[in-house]
Design a protein around this motif. Structure first.
Motif, short mmCIF file in Angstrom:
data_model
loop_
_atom_site.label_atom_id
_atom_site.label_comp_id
_atom_site.label_asym_id
_atom_site.label_seq_id
_atom_site.Cartn_x
_atom_site.Cartn_y
_atom_site.Cartn_z
N GLU A 1 -18.98 -20.95 -12.54
CA GLU A 1 -19.28 -19.81 -11.68
C GLU A 1 -18.17 -18.77 -11.71
O GLU A 1 -18.42 -17.56 -11.75
CB GLU A 1 -19.53 -20.30 -10.25
N PHE A 2 -16.93 -19.24 -11.71
CA PHE A 2 -15.82 -18.29 -11.76
C PHE A 2 -15.75 -17.62 -13.13
O PHE A 2 -15.42 -16.43 -13.21
CB PHE A 2 -14.51 -19.01 -11.46
N THR A 3 -16.05 -18.35 -14.21
CA THR A 3 -16.05 -17.74 -15.53
C THR A 3 -17.09 -16.63 -15.62
O THR A 3 -16.84 -15.58 -16.23
CB THR A 3 -16.32 -18.80 -16.60
N ALA A 4 -18.26 -16.84 -15.02
CA ALA A 4 -19.28 -15.79 -15.01
C ALA A 4 -18.80 -14.55 -14.26
O ALA A 4 -19.07 -13.41 -14.67
CB ALA A 4 -20.57 -16.31 -14.38
N ILE A 5 -18.06 -14.75 -13.18
CA ILE A 5 -17.51 -13.61 -12.44
C ILE A 5 -16.48 -12.87 -13.28
O ILE A 5 -16.44 -11.63 -13.30
CB ILE A 5 -16.90 -14.09 -11.11
N VAL A 6 -15.64 -13.60 -13.99
CA VAL A 6 -14.65 -12.97 -14.87
C VAL A 6 -15.34 -12.17 -15.96
O VAL A 6 -14.90 -11.07 -16.32
CB VAL A 6 -13.71 -14.04 -15.45
N ILE A 7 -16.43 -12.69 -16.51
CA ILE A 7 -17.16 -11.96 -17.55
C ILE A 7 -17.71 -10.66 -17.00
O ILE A 7 -17.64 -9.60 -17.66
CB ILE A 7 -18.27 -12.85 -18.13
N HIS A 8 -18.27 -10.69 -15.80
CA HIS A 8 -18.78 -9.47 -15.17
C HIS A 8 -17.64 -8.44 -15.02
O HIS A 8 -17.85 -7.24 -15.26
CB HIS A 8 -19.39 -9.78 -13.82
N CYS A 9 -16.48 -8.90 -14.61
CA CYS A 9 -15.34 -8.00 -14.44
C CYS A 9 -14.90 -7.41 -15.78
O CYS A 9 -14.56 -6.22 -15.87
CB CYS A 9 -14.18 -8.73 -13.77
N ILE A 10 -14.90 -8.22 -16.83
CA ILE A 10 -14.49 -7.73 -18.15
C ILE A 10 -15.49 -6.71 -18.68
O ILE A 10 -15.11 -5.70 -19.29
CB ILE A 10 -14.31 -8.91 -19.11
N VAL A 11 -16.77 -6.97 -18.47
CA VAL A 11 -17.78 -6.00 -18.91
C VAL A 11 -17.58 -4.66 -18.20
O VAL A 11 -17.72 -3.59 -18.80
CB VAL A 11 -19.19 -6.55 -18.66
N TYR A 12 -17.21 -4.71 -16.92
CA TYR A 12 -16.93 -3.46 -16.21
C TYR A 12 -15.68 -2.79 -16.77
O TYR A 12 -15.66 -1.56 -16.97
CB TYR A 12 -16.74 -3.74 -14.72
N LEU A 13 -14.62 -3.55 -17.03
CA LEU A 13 -13.39 -2.96 -17.57
C LEU A 13 -13.62 -2.35 -18.95
O LEU A 13 -12.97 -1.35 -19.31
CB LEU A 13 -12.29 -4.01 -17.65
N ASN A 14 -14.54 -2.91 -19.72
CA ASN A 14 -14.79 -2.40 -21.07
C ASN A 14 -15.72 -1.20 -21.09
O ASN A 14 -15.50 -0.26 -21.86
CB ASN A 14 -15.37 -3.51 -21.95
N SER A 15 -16.75 -1.22 -20.27
CA SER A 15 -17.78 -0.18 -20.36
C SER A 15 -17.98 0.60 -19.07
O SER A 15 -18.70 1.61 -19.09
CB SER A 15 -19.12 -0.81 -20.76
N GLY A 16 -17.37 0.19 -17.96
CA GLY A 16 -17.62 0.86 -16.69
C GLY A 16 -16.51 1.77 -16.21
O GLY A 16 -16.71 2.57 -15.29
N ARG A 17 -15.33 1.70 -16.79
CA ARG A 17 -14.22 2.55 -16.37
C ARG A 17 -13.90 3.56 -17.46
O ARG A 17 -14.18 3.35 -18.64
CB ARG A 17 -12.96 1.72 -16.08
N LEU A 18 -13.33 4.69 -17.06
CA LEU A 18 -13.00 5.77 -17.98
C LEU A 18 -11.49 5.85 -18.16
O LEU A 18 -10.73 5.71 -17.20
CB LEU A 18 -13.54 7.10 -17.47
N LEU A 19 -11.08 6.10 -19.38
CA LEU A 19 -9.68 6.30 -19.70
C LEU A 19 -9.32 7.78 -19.56
O LEU A 19 -10.14 8.60 -19.14
CB LEU A 19 -9.39 5.80 -21.12
N SER A 20 -8.10 8.11 -19.90
CA SER A 20 -7.67 9.50 -19.80
C SER A 20 -8.42 10.41 -20.77
O SER A 20 -8.47 11.62 -20.58
CB SER A 20 -6.17 9.60 -20.07
N SER A 21 -9.03 9.82 -21.81
CA SER A 21 -9.82 10.59 -22.77
C SER A 21 -11.25 10.82 -22.30
O SER A 21 -12.06 11.34 -23.08
CB SER A 21 -9.83 9.87 -24.11
N CYS A 22 -11.57 10.41 -21.05
CA CYS A 22 -12.93 10.54 -20.49
C CYS A 22 -13.94 9.68 -21.25
O CYS A 22 -15.14 9.97 -21.26
CB CYS A 22 -13.39 11.99 -20.46
N LYS A 23 -13.46 8.65 -21.90
CA LYS A 23 -14.32 7.68 -22.58
C LYS A 23 -13.96 6.28 -22.09
O LYS A 23 -12.82 6.02 -21.70
CB LYS A 23 -14.14 7.74 -24.10
N SER A 24 -14.94 5.41 -22.12
CA SER A 24 -14.68 4.02 -21.78
C SER A 24 -14.02 3.33 -22.96
O SER A 24 -14.09 3.81 -24.10
CB SER A 24 -15.99 3.32 -21.41
#
Length: 316
Positions: free
Chosen positions: A196-219
């Motif tokens: 269950e905790f591994t699934a939560i970590v995966i959700h967080c990593i997916v957000y860090l990879n595709s849900g946040r924007l860098l200074s270049s305005c790209k994920s």
């Protein structure tokens, strides 16, 4: 005033831009941390098994989290599982935990050309060096007290834990007052198991990879796709066998005895009774073991090793 170690760790000035240290993808920063949460056993929810270890690999140029390992074990095998995860198909990996993603959300699949780590004992073991030599990966070990030379992985751990800790407060998460007198016993609040905790970590990593924007305005995932990195594609089964734990056993007339089980080889296998062999085994799957055989030729002063293609069946 507080010593050289304190100065080098906290007060030493740093220069340069970490984002421009590597201009193209393919250089992974790896490190490990202990998650600020207690977990319970999936077989007995009343038994606390401890805090899990998180190993991650982050690309230096794009800040993409390329691989992850979450488990209760720490050491060289956990280090090897991280690049194995980086090389596998992330869609299939997420499906193992009931998570559906698109390939664009976690696009990394392959081994890097360089791994940047610190001088941790598990990162400098013989198994890790053998892994890097086999796949042609350059290992760069940073000097101590210089976390600014791998800031992507350090900040990724901070972003990961700050992502799940507010959501899991009261479910075993360790707060800042854990070492103070009369603080809450957070082990008594643990309710999640490792899967269950591994699934939560995966959700967080997916957000860090595709849900946040860098200074270049790209994920990070968009930056990775635009860069079109060329990673080393490897056979997933061969890589999995290479990262398994090993042991030296002796072949007898009854077969190979390992962990209380007897395995009988195929008749056509070129094995000799009374000889010792190095095997690779999966602790979570006792149906078969694999024999590692050294070739007679020597290339560059090191023995090239390969996985012998004979599958050993368990002897009833």
């Amino acid at each position: 005033r507080e010593g050289l170690t304190h100065y080098q760790r906290n007060c030493r000035p740093t220069y340069g831009n970490a984002a421009q240290w590597r201009s193209r993808p393919g250089s992974f920063q790896m490190d490990a941390t202990e998650a600020d949460i207690y977990l319970v056993s999936r077989f007995d929810r009343s038994q606390v098994v401890g805090r899990p270890c998180i190993y991650m690999a982050v690309d230096t140029a794009t800040q993409l989290v390329t691989g992850v390992y979450v488990g209760l074990e720490a050491g060289e095998l956990a280090v090897l599982k991280t690049p194995e995860n980086a090389a596998m198909d992330k869609v299939q990996f997420c499906q193992q935990y009931g998570i559906e993603i698109s390939p664009e959300q976690w696009p990394c699949s392959g081994l890097p050309e360089e791994i940047i780590t610190d001088k941790g004992r598990d990162f400098l073991s013989d198994r890790v060096k053998e892994f890097c030599a086999k796949y042609g990966i350059e290992m760069q070990s940073l000097p101590p007290f210089m976390p600014e030379q791998k800031p992507m992985i350090e900040k990724s751990f901070d972003l990961l834990q700050s992502r799940f800790k507010p959501l899991l407060r009261g479910k075993g998460v360790i707060e800042d007052d854990a070492q103070e007198r009369w603080s809450t016993d957070y082990r008594a609040q643990a309710v999640l198991d490792l899967d269950e905790f591994t699934a939560i970590v995966i959700h967080c990593i997916v957000y860090l990879n595709s849900g946040r924007l860098l200074s270049s305005c790209k994920s990070p995932s968009q930056t990775w796709l635009d860069a079109a990195p060329a990673l080393l594609a490897v056979n997933a089964e061969e890589l999995h066998h290479f990262t398994l734990p090993r042991a030296v056993v002796k072949l007898t007339r009854k077969g190979i005895v390992h962990n209380g089980l007897t395995y009988t080889p195929d008749i056509s296998a070129p094995l000799h009774i009374g000889s010792n062999y190095e095997i690779a085994y999966n602790p979570s799957d006792s149906s078969a073991i694999f024999i590692w055989e050294a070739l007679d030729k020597i290339y560059g002063g090191t023995y090239q090793r390969h996985l012998y293609g004979c599958l050993f069946c368990r002897y009833a």
